[in-house]
Design an enzyme around this catalytic site. Structure first.
Site, PDB file in Angstrom:
ATOM      1  NE  ARG A   1      -3.983  -1.920   0.104  1.00  0.00           N
ATOM      2  CZ  ARG A   1      -4.830  -2.237  -0.816  1.00  0.00           C
ATOM      3  NH1 ARG A   1      -4.896  -1.450  -1.925  1.00  0.00           N
ATOM      4  NH2 ARG A   1      -5.945  -2.969  -0.876  1.00  0.00           N
TER       5      ARG A   1
ATOM      6  CB  ALA B   1     -11.222  -5.797   0.469  1.00  0.00           C
TER       7      ALA B   1
ATOM      8  CD  GLU C   1     -12.780  -7.306  -5.713  1.00  0.00           C
ATOM      9  OE1 GLU C   1     -11.520  -7.598  -5.607  1.00  0.00           O
ATOM     10  OE2 GLU C   1     -12.997  -6.405  -6.579  1.00  0.00           O
TER      11      GLU C   1
ATOM     12  CD  GLU D   1      -8.287  -8.491  -3.770  1.00  0.00           C
ATOM     13  OE1 GLU D   1      -8.189  -8.926  -2.485  1.00  0.00           O
ATOM     14  OE2 GLU D   1      -8.419  -7.542  -4.279  1.00  0.00           O
TER      15      GLU D   1
ATOM     16  CD  GLU E   1      -5.585  -6.917  -7.331  1.00  0.00           C
ATOM     17  OE1 GLU E   1      -5.743  -7.746  -8.382  1.00  0.00           O
ATOM     18  OE2 GLU E   1      -6.487  -6.422  -6.745  1.00  0.00           O
TER      19      GLU E   1
END
Length: 234
Positions: free
Chosen positions: A74, A86, A103, A107, A155
């Protein structure tokens, strides 16, 4: 100071008179909107806010009562944070539950047979319109390798861990897990698992339960045409 209250404890949706609303910065993911509005206790208030699409999160629990955490970089905090799956509600008209299922596939390469609502949250209400619905997903199956989503950008660096709830709680307490949604998911899962272990009933809202601060209200997130006094548009 202690006070008595007789009404149901709940947040109250309010749409104040808005005298001006303009997008002062149009971003790649969200916009910054400047609004002037009046309240009974004060008038002419000016606030900048992040106009956000909203989001969903998923607390994923396997048959061994472990929660799935994914570590992602992040940039605003210059850190790789342990989080739960998320994503944004950025597909127009997409149902939040369907977004959560999407998601989870994209993910975590997983699908789930059982879904429940854990909570609805305003993440940073002092500066953003973002709300998030957090789901509990159980009864898991792996997505076949040939059908898996190809992850890119941040990701692509995902790391995964199946973590026992006591270990996850200790990581929150020690300040080792700082993502707010991950913390909330861990606390909520702990509540559910403890109740189930004790044989106590656990009540969940239906997966299509209205989101009180979003559903049925005038749009005020990204892309909204905010009605101002004397005008039907910005």
């Amino acid at each position: 100071m202690s006070t008595q209250h007789d009404e149901i404890l709940q947040d109250d949706p309010v749409v104040p008179p808005i005298t001006s609303s303009e997008v002062v910065y149009e971003g790649a993911v969200w916009d910054i909107r400047r609004e002037t509005f009046d309240l009974p206790e004060a008038s002419g208030l000016v606030r900048d806010l992040m106009a956000h699409t909203g989001a969903v999160g998923v607390a994923v629990v396997d048959d061994e009562q472990r929660i799935l955490l994914a570590q992602q970089y992040r940039h605003p905090v210059r850190a790789r944070l342990w989080e739960v799956p998320a994503g944004l509600l950025d597909v127009p008209g997409e149902d939040p539950l369907e977004a959560a299922k999407r998601e989870l596939i994209e993910e975590a390469d997983l699908t789930a047979d059982h879904w429940d609502v854990l909570s609805d949250s305003c993440l940073t209400p002092g500066g953003s319109s973002e709300t998030m619905r957090l789901y509990l997903a159980r009864g898991l199956s792996s997505v076949p390798e040939a059908d898996r989503h190809e992850r890119g950008e941040e990701e692509a660096g995902f790391r995964y861990a199946w973590v026992g709830i006591d270990e996850a709680l200790a990581a929150v307490t020690d300040g080792r897990i700082t993502n707010a949604i991950a913390q909330l998911a861990i606390f909520q899962v702990d509540r559910v698992l403890r109740a189930e272990a004790a044989g106590a009933p656990v009540e969940f809202r239906p997966v299509d339960a209205p989101r009180r601060l979003v559903d049925g209200r005038p749009e005020f997130g990204r892309g909204a045409q905010v009605e101002t006094i004397g005008s039907s548009e910005d």
